[in-house]
Design an enzyme around this catalytic site. Structure first.
Site, mmCIF file in Angstrom:
data_model
loop_
_atom_site.group_PDB
_atom_site.id
_atom_site.type_symbol
_atom_site.label_atom_id
_atom_site.label_comp_id
_atom_site.label_asym_id
_atom_site.label_seq_id
_atom_site.Cartn_x
_atom_site.Cartn_y
_atom_site.Cartn_z
ATOM 1 N N ASP A 4 6.764 -37.058 26.420
ATOM 2 C CA ASP A 4 6.670 -36.665 25.481
ATOM 3 C C ASP A 4 6.844 -38.039 24.020
ATOM 4 O O ASP A 4 7.729 -38.235 24.725
ATOM 5 C CB ASP A 4 6.418 -35.488 24.634
ATOM 6 C CG ASP A 4 4.679 -34.785 23.994
ATOM 7 O OD1 ASP A 4 3.915 -35.892 23.889
ATOM 8 O OD2 ASP A 4 4.742 -33.621 24.032
ATOM 9 N N ASP A 5 6.224 -38.161 23.279
ATOM 10 C CA ASP A 5 6.410 -38.740 22.296
ATOM 11 C C ASP A 5 7.266 -38.088 21.492
ATOM 12 O O ASP A 5 8.229 -38.446 20.983
ATOM 13 C CB ASP A 5 5.021 -39.363 21.253
ATOM 14 C CG ASP A 5 3.921 -38.478 21.106
ATOM 15 O OD1 ASP A 5 4.572 -37.907 19.979
ATOM 16 O OD2 ASP A 5 3.228 -37.366 21.629
ATOM 17 N N TYR A 53 3.746 -42.045 17.441
ATOM 18 C CA TYR A 53 2.701 -40.835 17.582
ATOM 19 C C TYR A 53 1.452 -41.000 16.507
ATOM 20 O O TYR A 53 0.400 -40.765 17.398
ATOM 21 C CB TYR A 53 3.273 -39.716 16.947
ATOM 22 C CG TYR A 53 2.278 -38.279 16.603
ATOM 23 C CD1 TYR A 53 1.580 -37.916 17.548
ATOM 24 C CD2 TYR A 53 1.891 -37.902 15.315
ATOM 25 C CE1 TYR A 53 0.510 -36.781 18.515
ATOM 26 C CE2 TYR A 53 0.741 -37.160 15.651
ATOM 27 C CZ TYR A 53 0.321 -36.554 17.098
ATOM 28 O OH TYR A 53 -0.548 -35.297 16.455
ATOM 29 N N CYS A 102 -3.471 -39.144 6.359
ATOM 30 C CA CYS A 102 -5.213 -39.685 6.845
ATOM 31 C C CYS A 102 -5.251 -40.564 6.888
ATOM 32 O O CYS A 102 -4.911 -41.402 6.791
ATOM 33 C CB CYS A 102 -5.556 -39.441 5.142
ATOM 34 S SG CYS A 102 -4.557 -37.928 3.778
ATOM 35 N N CYS A 122 9.331 -35.034 6.489
ATOM 36 C CA CYS A 122 8.065 -35.875 5.622
ATOM 37 C C CYS A 122 8.163 -36.056 4.535
ATOM 38 O O CYS A 122 7.234 -34.619 4.035
ATOM 39 C CB CYS A 122 7.725 -36.573 6.800
ATOM 40 S SG CYS A 122 7.195 -38.246 6.046
ATOM 41 N N SER A 179 -1.253 -38.986 23.232
ATOM 42 C CA SER A 179 -0.252 -39.309 22.805
ATOM 43 C C SER A 179 0.169 -40.211 23.384
ATOM 44 O O SER A 179 1.386 -40.811 22.790
ATOM 45 C CB SER A 179 0.356 -38.800 21.660
ATOM 46 O OG SER A 179 0.255 -36.876 21.719
ATOM 47 N N GLY A 192 -7.182 -37.713 10.805
ATOM 48 C CA GLY A 192 -6.840 -36.043 9.877
ATOM 49 C C GLY A 192 -8.447 -35.381 10.051
ATOM 50 O O GLY A 192 -9.531 -36.041 10.176
ATOM 51 N N CYS A 208 6.747 -46.526 8.420
ATOM 52 C CA CYS A 208 6.475 -45.187 9.330
ATOM 53 C C CYS A 208 6.671 -45.694 10.446
ATOM 54 O O CYS A 208 5.825 -46.021 11.035
ATOM 55 C CB CYS A 208 6.207 -44.227 8.992
ATOM 56 S SG CYS A 208 5.717 -42.932 9.471
ATOM 57 N N CYS A 221 13.439 -38.597 8.590
ATOM 58 C CA CYS A 221 12.958 -37.674 9.022
ATOM 59 C C CYS A 221 13.728 -37.606 10.245
ATOM 60 O O CYS A 221 13.950 -36.566 11.064
ATOM 61 C CB CYS A 221 11.177 -37.036 9.979
ATOM 62 S SG CYS A 221 10.744 -38.593 10.734
ATOM 63 N N ASN A 242 -3.632 -42.521 0.593
ATOM 64 C CA ASN A 242 -2.826 -41.777 2.265
ATOM 65 C C ASN A 242 -1.392 -41.710 2.081
ATOM 66 O O ASN A 242 -1.170 -42.821 1.872
ATOM 67 C CB ASN A 242 -3.078 -42.726 4.099
ATOM 68 C CG ASN A 242 -2.785 -42.317 4.733
ATOM 69 O OD1 ASN A 242 -2.132 -44.015 5.812
ATOM 70 N ND2 ASN A 242 -1.977 -41.643 4.853
ATOM 71 N N GLY A 243 -0.818 -40.962 2.019
ATOM 72 C CA GLY A 243 1.449 -40.946 1.860
ATOM 73 C C GLY A 243 1.019 -39.875 0.957
ATOM 74 O O GLY A 243 0.302 -38.713 0.797
ATOM 75 N N CYS A 258 10.842 -46.828 7.467
ATOM 76 C CA CYS A 258 11.527 -45.445 6.942
ATOM 77 C C CYS A 258 11.274 -45.136 8.772
ATOM 78 O O CYS A 258 11.065 -44.898 9.572
ATOM 79 C CB CYS A 258 10.288 -45.008 6.495
ATOM 80 S SG CYS A 258 11.236 -42.851 6.751
HETATM 81 P P1 5GP Z 1 5.277 -29.044 19.709
HETATM 82 O O1 5GP Z 1 6.056 -29.030 20.965
HETATM 83 O O2 5GP Z 1 6.811 -29.438 18.579
HETATM 84 O O3 5GP Z 1 4.952 -27.466 19.513
HETATM 85 O O4 5GP Z 1 4.437 -30.330 19.724
HETATM 86 C C1 5GP Z 1 4.495 -30.895 19.891
HETATM 87 C C2 5GP Z 1 3.183 -32.348 20.069
HETATM 88 O O5 5GP Z 1 2.921 -32.233 18.791
HETATM 89 C C3 5GP Z 1 3.737 -33.574 21.006
HETATM 90 O O6 5GP Z 1 2.976 -33.334 21.962
HETATM 91 C C4 5GP Z 1 3.375 -34.409 19.616
HETATM 92 O O7 5GP Z 1 2.442 -35.881 19.952
HETATM 93 C C5 5GP Z 1 2.978 -33.418 19.115
HETATM 94 N N1 5GP Z 1 2.793 -34.338 17.367
HETATM 95 C C6 5GP Z 1 3.557 -34.529 16.793
HETATM 96 N N2 5GP Z 1 4.053 -35.338 15.351
HETATM 97 C C7 5GP Z 1 2.340 -34.918 14.786
HETATM 98 C C8 5GP Z 1 2.013 -34.531 14.163
HETATM 99 O O8 5GP Z 1 2.477 -35.283 12.645
HETATM 100 N N3 5GP Z 1 0.749 -34.121 14.031
HETATM 101 C C9 5GP Z 1 0.674 -33.836 14.912
HETATM 102 N N4 5GP Z 1 -0.740 -33.389 14.815
HETATM 103 N N5 5GP Z 1 1.430 -33.171 16.217
HETATM 104 C C10 5GP Z 1 1.921 -33.881 16.528
HETATM 105 FE FE1 SF4 Z 2 8.128 -41.960 9.221
HETATM 106 FE FE2 SF4 Z 2 9.217 -39.800 9.193
HETATM 107 FE FE3 SF4 Z 2 9.796 -41.746 7.382
HETATM 108 FE FE4 SF4 Z 2 7.927 -39.547 6.824
HETATM 109 S S1 SF4 Z 2 10.473 -39.359 7.566
HETATM 110 S S2 SF4 Z 2 7.518 -41.630 6.802
HETATM 111 S S3 SF4 Z 2 7.224 -39.557 9.664
HETATM 112 S S4 SF4 Z 2 9.819 -42.225 9.883
HETATM 113 MG MG MG Z 3 1.315 -35.470 21.781
#
Ligand code: 5GP
Ligand code: SF4
Ligand code: MG
Length: 461
Positions: free
Chosen positions: A348-349, A243, A2, A385, A286, A28, A237, A439, A103-104, A436
Site C-alpha cells: 500500500d502507499d 498518494y 481540494c 498535516c 492508489s 475532493g 508536498c 507528516c 487548495n491548501g 515537505c
Molecule cells: P488506513 O488503513 O490508514 O485506514 O487506510 C489506508 C489507506 O488510505 C491507503 O490505501 C491509502 O491509499 C489511503 N489514504 C492515505 N491517505 C489518504 C488521504 O489523505 N485520503 C484518502 N482518501 N485516503 C488516504
Molecule cells: Fe504533504 Fe505531509 Fe507536508 Fe502535509 S505534512 S504537506 S501531507 S508532506
Molecule cells: Mg489506497
C-alpha cells in the site's frame, strides 16, 4: 485536499471547468462548485454537496454563462462538511466581485481572522479561505494583482489559488510551492488546473506551472506575471507523489506521478524484500504503480488479488469512523484463486489510521493467504498535516501511537516494512531536497497553527 480548475477566454467557460473538475474528483468528493462571469462582469455561483455529478447538474451549467469561470472540488474534516464551506467563495464588494478557489491550508488563519473580526468583518463560513477574500476587498490597491499581493502578505501556509475579479483571472502559489498548479493553453484560451490530468481532459497543452510566490494574471490583454512574494525554501508536498495526485499527472514542474510511484515501489523492494513470498499485489488503485515497481525490483509475479468496487467513494473520506469500518467490505473483495495457500506481499502507499488496512488483511487471510507480508511505499505517518491534506489528529494516527511491530500485530500481518524517509525522498522526481515531509519526519516548515482543531475554522481546502 481540494482540486481547482479555471478558464479564461472560452465561450461557455463553465462547461470546460465542469469537465476539468471531473479529472480532479479524486482531490475532493464532499462538495463541488463553479463561479462563471459573463461579458458584463456579472458573476454567478453554483455550489453543491457530493460528487460533481450530484453537485453540478446540467440544468445548473446552462445558467453559468460567460467566458471566465473557476471551479473547485473539496473534501474536508468531519463537521465542517457543509454547503457554507463549499467553494468557490463569491463575494461582492465596492469594487465589484471576488471569486476564489483554494487548495491548501492557511496556518495562521485563526490570527488573521481574529484581526478581521476585531475590525468588524463578518464571516459566512468556517473556512480559512474566506480570510483571503476579506483581505483582498480591504486592499486600497488599483490593480487586481496588487490587491491579491496585499492579501497574501503575512499569510502563512499552503495555497494554490484561483481568483477572479472583474474580467481578470489570477493564479497564485505560496512562496514554498506546497501544492501543484499547472497552466495550460487551448488555442487562445488559458486554463489552470491542480494537475495536468485535468488539462488533458479538455485538450489543453501544459505550458508551465505557476511558480512559488508568483501571481499569473490573465485578462483581455493576455497573460502576464508578477513575482508577488519572494520565494522561500521549496516545500513541495511529497504526499502528492505518494498518494494524492493521479498517476497520469505531471506535477511540480513535470514530475510524472506514475514514474514516482514505480520508483517508490522499486526502492521499497530494495529496502524491504520478502524472501519467502510467492507473489505481490497492490491495494487498488492508489498502490498499483508502487506494486509494479516492487515486482520489477524483486522479480515476484504481480497479481490482482484485491478487486475494488469503483462505485463507492474513498473510505478515508467518509466523515464518521463507523462509516469507514463498514465501507472496507463494500469497497474491496479478495480473489481466492490468487491467494489460496500463498505467501503474499501486499503493497500500500501509506497507512494512516490502520482501519482500512486491518480490514483488508482480514479479507486476504479469509481468502486463504498463508502468510501476509505488508509493505508500505512511504514511511510511517507520525504527525498531522497542517498544509491541506486532511490527515487526522495525532491520536488517530496509528504510527504516532504504536511501533512498527505493534502495528504489524494490530493489523494482523506476518511482517510489516515501511520505506525509509531517505528512500522516499531519493525516489521522487527532482528529490531528495525541496520537499515537505513533515507528516513523516516531524520536520514542520512552519510553527503549528495555534488552533489545530480544524472543526472550529474548517480546513480551507
Ligand atoms: P488506513 O488503513 O490508514 O485506514 O487506510 C489506508 C489507506 O488510505 C491507503 O490505501 C491509502 O491509499 C489511503 N489514504 C492515505 N491517505 C489518504 C488521504 O489523505 N485520503 C484518502 N482518501 N485516503 C488516504
Ligand atoms: Fe504533504 Fe505531509 Fe507536508 Fe502535509 S505534512 S504537506 S501531507 S508532506
Ligand atoms: Mg489506497
Amino acid at each position: 485536499m481540494c482540486g481547482i480548475f479555471g478558464v479564461h477566454g472560452a465561450p461557455d467557460a463553465a462547461e470546460l471547468v465542469h469537465l476539468g473538475l471531473y479529472s480532479l474528483q479524486h482531490r475532493g468528493q464532499e462538495s463541488a462548485g463553479i463561479v462563471a462571469v459573463d461579458q458584463n462582469g456579472t458573476a454567478q455561483a453554483h455550489r453543491g454537496m457530493g460528487l460533481i455529478s450530484e453537485a453540478l447538474t446540467s440544468g445548473v451549467l446552462e445558467q453559468l454563462r460567460g467566458d471566465l469561470a473557476i471551479g473547485h472540488t473539496r473534501y474536508s474534516t468531519a463537521g465542517s462538511s457543509t454547503i457554507e464551506n463549499a467553494q468557490p467563495v463569491l463575494v461582492r464588494f465596492r469594487g465589484g466581485y471576488i471569486a476564489l478557489a483554494h487548495n491548501g491550508n492557511i496556518v495562521n488563519a485563526t490570527e488573521l481572522r481574529r484581526d478581521l473580526e476585531a475590525q468588524g468583518s463578518i464571516f459566512n463560513s468556517t473556512m480559512d479561505s474566506e480570510v483571503l477574500v476579506h483581505r483582498m476587498a480591504r486592499s486600497q490597491a488599483e490593480r487586481p494583482e496588487d490587491r491579491l499581493t496585499d492579501a497574501l502578505r503575512g499569510v502563512e501556509g499552503a495555497y494554490s489559488l484561483l481568483v477572479a475579479t472583474g474580467d481578470t483571472l489570477m493564479a497564485a502559489r505560496d512562496p514554498r510551492g506546497w501544492r501543484p498548479l499547472a497552466i495550460g493553453t487551448l488555442g487562445d484560451t488559458f486554463v489552470f488546473a491542480s494537475e495536468t490530468c485535468a488539462l488533458d481532459i479538455v485538450g489543453a497543452t501544459h505550458l508551465r506551472d505557476v511558480q512559488p510566490g508568483e501571481i499569473v494574471i490573465v485578462d483581455r490583454q493576455g497573460l502576464r506575471s508578477v513575482q508577488a512574494l519572494e520565494p522561500l525554501e521549496s516545500r513541495r508536498c511529497v504526499f502528492e507523489y505518494v498518494y494524492f495526485a493521479r498517476p497520469d499527472s505531471r506535477i511540480f514542474g513535470g514530475g510524472s506521478v506514475d514514474r514516482a510511484r514505480r520508483a517508490l515501489g522499486r526502492a521499497l523492494g530494495r529496502e524491504q524484500p520478502a524472501p519467502t513470498a510467492d507473489l505481490v499485489f497492490g491495494v487498488p488503485d492508489s498502490a498499483n504503480a508502487a506494486a509494479l515497481g516492487y515486482a520489477e525490483e524483486t522479480g515476484l509475479p504481480l497479481e490482482l488479488a484485491l478487486i475494488r468496487n469503483h462505485y463507492v467513494g474513498r473510505t478515508f473520506i467518509q466523515p464518521s469512523q463507523q462509516g469507514r469500518n463498514h465501507k472496507v467490505k463494500v469497497k474491496y473483495n479478495a480473489v481466492r484463486e490468487v491467494l489460496e495457500g500463498k505467501s503474499v506481499v501486499m503493497i500500500d502507499d501509506s497507512i494512516v489510521r490502520g482501519t482500512t488496512t486491518r480490514g483488508l488483511v482480514h479479507l486476504v487471510r479469509a481468502a486463504g493467504a498463508r502468510e501476509v507480508h505488508m509493505r508500505i511505499a512511504s514511511p510511517p505517518v507520525t504527525g498531522p498535516c497542517y498544509y491541506g491534506i486532511d490527515t487526522p489528529s495525532r491520536e488517530e494516527l496509528i504510527a504516532a501511537n504504536l511501533s512498527v511491530e505493534e502495528i504489524a500485530r494490530h493489523i494482523g500481518v506476518d511482517s510489516l516494512g515501511y520505506l525509509s524517509l531517505e528512500g522516499m525522498l531519493a525516489a521522487v522526481p527532482d528529490g531528495p531536497h525541496g520537499f515537505c515531509h513533515a507528516c513523516f519526519s516531524g520536520d514542520y516548515p512552519t510553527a503549528p497553527p495555534t488552533d489545530p482543531d480544524k472543526l472550529r475554522f474548517g480546513c480551507g481546502c
